[in-house]
Design a protein around this motif. Structure first.
Motif, PDB file in Angstrom:
ATOM      1  N   ILE A  73       0.936  -1.177   0.053  1.00 23.91           N
ATOM      2  CA  ILE A  73       0.019  -0.131  -0.294  1.00 23.91           C
ATOM      3  C   ILE A  73       1.033   1.340   0.057  1.00 23.91           C
ATOM      4  CG2 ILE A  73      -1.669   1.279   1.346  1.00 23.91           C
ATOM      5  CD1 ILE A  73      -2.526  -1.476   2.654  1.00 23.91           C
ATOM      6  N   LEU A  74       0.612   2.203  -1.119  1.00 25.85           N
ATOM      7  CA  LEU A  74       1.457   3.442  -0.990  1.00 25.85           C
ATOM      8  C   LEU A  74       1.107   4.170   0.068  1.00 25.85           C
ATOM      9  CD1 LEU A  74       1.434   4.090  -4.934  1.00 25.85           C
ATOM     10  CD2 LEU A  74       3.362   2.847  -3.719  1.00 25.85           C
ATOM     11  N   ALA A  75       2.218   4.568   0.848  1.00 27.48           N
ATOM     12  CA  ALA A  75       1.774   5.482   1.892  1.00 27.48           C
ATOM     13  C   ALA A  75       2.811   6.566   2.284  1.00 27.48           C
ATOM     14  CB  ALA A  75       1.836   4.720   3.331  1.00 27.48           C
ATOM     15  N   THR A  76       2.545   7.759   2.719  1.00 28.61           N
ATOM     16  CA  THR A  76       3.277   8.738   3.130  1.00 28.61           C
ATOM     17  C   THR A  76       2.758   9.036   4.515  1.00 28.61           C
ATOM     18  OG1 THR A  76       4.082   9.389   0.865  1.00 28.61           O
ATOM     19  CG2 THR A  76       4.250  11.168   2.785  1.00 28.61           C
ATOM     20  N   GLU A 101      -3.331   6.427  -4.136  1.00 27.56           N
ATOM     21  CA  GLU A 101      -3.002   7.301  -5.065  1.00 27.56           C
ATOM     22  C   GLU A 101      -2.679   8.741  -4.474  1.00 27.56           C
ATOM     23  OE1 GLU A 101      -7.518   7.375  -4.267  1.00 27.56           O
ATOM     24  OE2 GLU A 101      -5.898   5.862  -4.622  1.00 27.56           O
ATOM     25  N   ARG A 102      -2.931   8.985  -3.179  1.00 30.21           N
ATOM     26  CA  ARG A 102      -2.633  10.355  -2.457  1.00 30.21           C
ATOM     27  C   ARG A 102      -1.166  10.355  -1.809  1.00 30.21           C
ATOM     28  NH1 ARG A 102      -8.200  12.017   0.640  1.00 30.21           N
ATOM     29  NH2 ARG A 102      -9.787  12.399  -1.189  1.00 30.21           N
ATOM     30  N   ALA A 103      -0.431   9.175  -2.080  1.00 27.97           N
ATOM     31  CA  ALA A 103       0.761   9.093  -1.277  1.00 27.97           C
ATOM     32  C   ALA A 103       1.698  10.248  -1.617  1.00 27.97           C
ATOM     33  CB  ALA A 103       1.214   7.653  -1.417  1.00 27.97           C
ATOM     34  N   GLN A 104       1.440  10.635  -2.960  1.00 30.69           N
ATOM     35  CA  GLN A 104       2.493  11.705  -3.344  1.00 30.69           C
ATOM     36  C   GLN A 104       1.829  13.087  -3.765  1.00 30.69           C
ATOM     37  OE1 GLN A 104       5.797  11.257  -3.869  1.00 30.69           O
ATOM     38  NE2 GLN A 104       5.517   9.369  -2.749  1.00 30.69           N
ATOM     39  N   THR A 105       0.831  13.199  -2.951  1.00 30.80           N
ATOM     40  CA  THR A 105      -0.192  14.372  -3.450  1.00 30.80           C
ATOM     41  C   THR A 105       0.578  15.915  -2.920  1.00 30.80           C
ATOM     42  OG1 THR A 105      -2.272  13.145  -3.150  1.00 30.80           O
ATOM     43  CG2 THR A 105      -2.445  15.410  -2.667  1.00 30.80           C
ATOM     44  N   ILE A 106       1.161  15.726  -1.818  1.00 35.69           N
ATOM     45  CA  ILE A 106       1.834  17.067  -1.357  1.00 35.69           C
ATOM     46  C   ILE A 106       3.319  16.972  -1.799  1.00 35.69           C
ATOM     47  CG2 ILE A 106       2.252  18.238   0.844  1.00 35.69           C
ATOM     48  CD1 ILE A 106      -0.755  17.548   0.376  1.00 35.69           C
ATOM     49  N   PRO A 107       3.730  18.201  -2.327  1.00 31.76           N
ATOM     50  CA  PRO A 107       4.867  18.177  -3.013  1.00 31.76           C
ATOM     51  C   PRO A 107       6.050  18.329  -1.779  1.00 31.76           C
ATOM     52  CG  PRO A 107       3.699  19.909  -3.583  1.00 31.76           C
ATOM     53  CD  PRO A 107       2.782  19.208  -2.937  1.00 31.76           C
ATOM     54  N   THR A 108       7.066  18.068  -2.208  1.00 32.62           N
ATOM     55  CA  THR A 108       8.205  18.454  -1.178  1.00 32.62           C
ATOM     56  C   THR A 108       8.654  19.694  -1.270  1.00 32.62           C
ATOM     57  OG1 THR A 108       9.557  16.202  -1.651  1.00 32.62           O
ATOM     58  CG2 THR A 108      10.806  17.841  -0.927  1.00 32.62           C
ATOM     59  N   GLY A 109       8.827  20.194  -0.008  1.00 31.49           N
ATOM     60  CA  GLY A 109       9.150  21.696   0.108  1.00 31.49           C
ATOM     61  C   GLY A 109       7.836  22.595   0.709  1.00 31.49           C
ATOM     62  N   THR A 110       6.630  21.683   0.701  1.00 28.98           N
ATOM     63  CA  THR A 110       5.480  22.214   1.503  1.00 28.98           C
ATOM     64  C   THR A 110       5.800  22.679   2.854  1.00 28.98           C
ATOM     65  OG1 THR A 110       4.169  21.263  -0.238  1.00 28.98           O
ATOM     66  CG2 THR A 110       3.056  21.894   1.698  1.00 28.98           C
ATOM     67  N   LEU A 115      -5.380  22.874   2.889  1.00 34.97           N
ATOM     68  CA  LEU A 115      -6.615  22.347   2.412  1.00 34.97           C
ATOM     69  C   LEU A 115      -7.545  22.682   1.550  1.00 34.97           C
ATOM     70  CD1 LEU A 115      -6.886  20.155   5.873  1.00 34.97           C
ATOM     71  CD2 LEU A 115      -5.740  19.493   4.031  1.00 34.97           C
ATOM     72  N   ASP A 116      -7.176  24.023   1.192  1.00 37.42           N
ATOM     73  CA  ASP A 116      -7.991  24.729   0.000  1.00 37.42           C
ATOM     74  C   ASP A 116      -7.539  24.336  -1.088  1.00 37.42           C
ATOM     75  OD1 ASP A 116      -9.691  26.214   1.686  1.00 37.42           O
ATOM     76  OD2 ASP A 116      -8.259  27.622   2.288  1.00 37.42           O
ATOM     77  N   HIS A 117      -6.134  23.662  -1.278  1.00 36.34           N
ATOM     78  CA  HIS A 117      -5.674  23.188  -2.688  1.00 36.34           C
ATOM     79  C   HIS A 117      -5.432  21.619  -2.507  1.00 36.34           C
ATOM     80  CE1 HIS A 117      -5.163  27.287  -3.887  1.00 36.34           C
ATOM     81  NE2 HIS A 117      -4.526  27.591  -2.624  1.00 36.34           N
ATOM     82  N   TYR A 118      -5.191  21.049  -1.249  1.00 36.37           N
ATOM     83  CA  TYR A 118      -4.952  19.639  -1.194  1.00 36.37           C
ATOM     84  C   TYR A 118      -5.787  18.961  -0.579  1.00 36.37           C
ATOM     85  CZ  TYR A 118      -0.150  21.302  -2.668  1.00 36.37           C
ATOM     86  OH  TYR A 118       0.772  22.050  -3.332  1.00 36.37           O
ATOM     87  N   PRO A 119      -6.211  17.590  -0.842  1.00 36.75           N
ATOM     88  CA  PRO A 119      -7.066  16.958  -0.009  1.00 36.75           C
ATOM     89  C   PRO A 119      -6.564  16.743   1.700  1.00 36.75           C
ATOM     90  CG  PRO A 119      -5.842  15.446  -1.468  1.00 36.75           C
ATOM     91  CD  PRO A 119      -5.288  16.823  -1.705  1.00 36.75           C
TER      92      PRO A 119
END
Length: 213
Positions: A73-76, A101-110, A115-119
């Motif tokens: 299971i992909l996980a971050t 599918e959300r495991a790579q949703t948040i880009p590095t450097g955030t 949550l107005d832009h990301y789930p």
């Protein structure tokens, strides 16, 4: 401790405007602790973290990450990260996971996760030693509204996990994870109990044997 910090009540919800909340949390940026904002109220949690709290924190992160790895299971995972809906809601859960599918949703450097832009995270976990009733009450409502799919509260005193599946701004107790299919809450509770008498490496070896069954 700064004068500002001593003037602000901790471990309780106080009525505060969003602008005041942002100013307070900015001034406390380098101080240990967590902050929450919900329905016009803020809460600061600044006390020292207990030994048992810290141990359970490590065990639960290892257990979730190990299970996801073994099951493909992909996980971050994220440790005490700020999630924010600007002007409305803010939280810093002890642990959060984005899965599949959300495991790579948040880009590095955030920095702060907007949550107005990301789930919202798929799984949020609070480790409760002195904040149990609040974690089960107000914070649960906060996470329901944010759209978190699953929420666990680790009751440190009783080595118990109260787990909820969340949908349509409501929640229901579960005994097996929905976002990590096959992961039984009872196994995690046993791991927490074992950690009271055994080293973490021994508990992790036991978890590995359980997850490989």
């Amino acid at each position: 401790m700064s004068n500002l910090q001593t003037q602000i009540p901790t471990d309780t919800w106080i009525y505060t405007s969003w602008n005041e909340y942002e100013q307070i949390t900015t001034n406390l940026l380098n101080k240990p602790g967590k902050s929450y904002y919900y329905k016009g109220y803020m809460r600061l949690e600044m006390p020292p973290v207990s030994f048992d709290h810290g141990k359970d924190h490590v065990i639960i992160i290892f257990a979730v990450t190990l299970f996801a790895t073994i099951k493909g299971i992909l996980a971050t995972g994220l440790d005490t990260t700020t999630f924010r809906k600007q002007g409305i809601q803010d939280c810093q859960p002890d642990v959060a996971y984005y899965l599949q599918e959300r495991a790579q949703t948040i880009p590095t450097g955030t920095g702060i996760v907007n949550l107005d832009h990301y789930p919202a995270p798929d799984l949020v976990i609070e480790i409760a030693k002195t904040s149990l009733l609040d974690d089960l009450g107000t914070k649960r409502s906060l996470y329901e509204e944010l759209g978190v799919a699953e929420y666990w509260v680790i009751d440190v005193q009783n080595t118990q996990i109260i787990a909820y599946s969340m949908i349509n701004q409501g929640s229901k107790r579960i005994q097996e994870s929905r976002v990590l299919p096959g992961l039984k809450i009872a196994v995690l509770e046993t791991a927490l109990r074992r950690s009271r008498e055994s080293s973490q490496s021994e508990v992790c070896a036991w978890l590995l044997s359980q997850f490989q069954l």
